[in-house]
Design an enzyme around this catalytic site. Structure first.
Site, PDB file in Angstrom:
ATOM      1  N   GLU A 141      -6.901  10.910   3.163  1.00 10.51           N
ATOM      2  CA  GLU A 141      -6.326   9.611   3.695  1.00 10.51           C
ATOM      3  C   GLU A 141      -5.478   8.876   3.159  1.00 10.51           C
ATOM      4  O   GLU A 141      -5.034   9.978   2.691  1.00 10.51           O
ATOM      5  CB  GLU A 141      -7.937   9.061   2.487  1.00 10.51           C
ATOM      6  CG  GLU A 141      -7.477   7.657   3.001  1.00 10.51           C
ATOM      7  CD  GLU A 141      -9.623   7.954   2.942  1.00 10.51           C
ATOM      8  OE1 GLU A 141      -9.900   6.515   1.709  1.00 10.51           O
ATOM      9  OE2 GLU A 141     -10.064   8.055   2.342  1.00 10.51           O
ATOM     10  N   GLU A 145      -5.742  -0.038  -1.367  1.00 11.89           N
ATOM     11  CA  GLU A 145      -7.402  -1.375  -1.371  1.00 11.89           C
ATOM     12  C   GLU A 145      -7.124  -2.652  -2.624  1.00 11.89           C
ATOM     13  O   GLU A 145      -6.020  -2.332  -3.573  1.00 11.89           O
ATOM     14  CB  GLU A 145      -7.855  -0.127  -2.065  1.00 11.89           C
ATOM     15  CG  GLU A 145      -8.469   0.789  -0.906  1.00 11.89           C
ATOM     16  CD  GLU A 145      -9.537   1.680  -1.212  1.00 11.89           C
ATOM     17  OE1 GLU A 145     -10.909   1.835  -1.500  1.00 11.89           O
ATOM     18  OE2 GLU A 145      -8.905   2.787  -2.317  1.00 11.89           O
TER      19      GLU A 145
END
Length: 268
Positions: A141, A145
């Site tokens: 990943e 964010e």
């Protein structure tokens, strides 16, 4: 959601909070095993191309998430992709939220997006790539964010075989929820660079901290009642929260920049 899928997501714990519904994408869309399957593209979201994008719908990712993914919260408006978080009883949750993910995987190259994040503590506006066990791959990943408790910064992070702990906070001048900003990462075998508005904010050169498996591209907006230490104490404003995405692009290694504002035009 089947019991086995539900238990799988819940069992990952905080190490995979950013893990979203790639686990539930139909197998036909996740059968490719090459390091890179998707070609270079630019999407300005004049429409939702269903050949490129899959809209998450009808489940949540476990007890940390206080909303259910709903295709109703994924729309095109004013020439932009809009993901919303709204108070609406949906599935097991009292809120509904939006997520979109590519049907193909993408490998080494340049990933770029221009967007405005949602406002509100307890919300997470995310642009990231992910692959995992349901695709018969390790959990890899790469994340941007923005946590609603402080939209003046963005958290970058990456997971390698489900191991994270590579978080870094980078400033977003003026606030990520107050205007549109450009987020990009350049992913190479031995280097991973993160950029915010064209400025390098993180440079990873340790190969053990760089993912190696091709991944799907995601945008998501979701909330939590339980992760207040990380995302802030959730408080619904009474009005829908919205993440707006103007553009996303992937440029394969060695290819020319695809649009004038691309980071690849500036560093190559």
């Amino acid at each position: 959601m089947t019991t086995s899928k539900k238990n799988y997501v819940q069992g990952l714990g905080l190490a995979a909070i950013a893990l979203v519904s790639a686990c539930f994408l139909p197998q036909a869309a996740s059968a490719e095993d090459a390091q890179q399957s998707g070609a270079s593209f630019v999407d300005n979201f004049e429409r939702i191309d269903t050949g490129r994008w899959y809209i998450s719908d009808g489940w949540n990712n476990g007890p940390h998430q206080n909303c259910t993914w709903s295709r109703k919260q994924v729309t095109i408006k004013d020439g932009m992709l809009q993901l919303q978080f709204v108070q609406s009883k949906t599935g097991e949750r009292n809120y509904a939220c939006g997520e979109i993910q590519t049907t193909k995987r993408y490998g080494y190259g340049t990933y770029e997006a221009r967007y405005r994040t949602a406002t509100g503590p307890g919300l997470n506006s995310a642009f990231f790539t992910y692959i995992g066990p349901t695709d018969k791959k390790p959990h890899d990943e790469i994340d941007f964010e923005v946590l609603g408790k402080n939209a003046g910064q963005v958290q970058v992070n990456q997971y390698i075989s489900a191991k994270g702990g590579n978080e870094k906070l980078a400033p977003v001048s003026g606030g990520a929820d107050q205007g549109f900003n450009d987020y990009a990462f350049i992913w190479e075998k031995d280097r991973l660079r993160y950029y915010v508005n064209g400025k390098l904010v993180q440079d990873v050169t340790d190969p053990s901290k760089i993912p190696s498996n091709a991944q799907k591209i995601f945008f998501s907006l979701w909330g939590t009642d339980t992760l207040s230490g990380w995302m802030g104490k959730f408080a619904y404003s009474g009005e829908p929260a919205t993440m707006q995405i103007k553009r996303v692009a992937f440029t394969a290694p060695g290819e020319k920049c695809l649009f004038p504002e691309s980071i690849t035009c500036k560093i190559n």
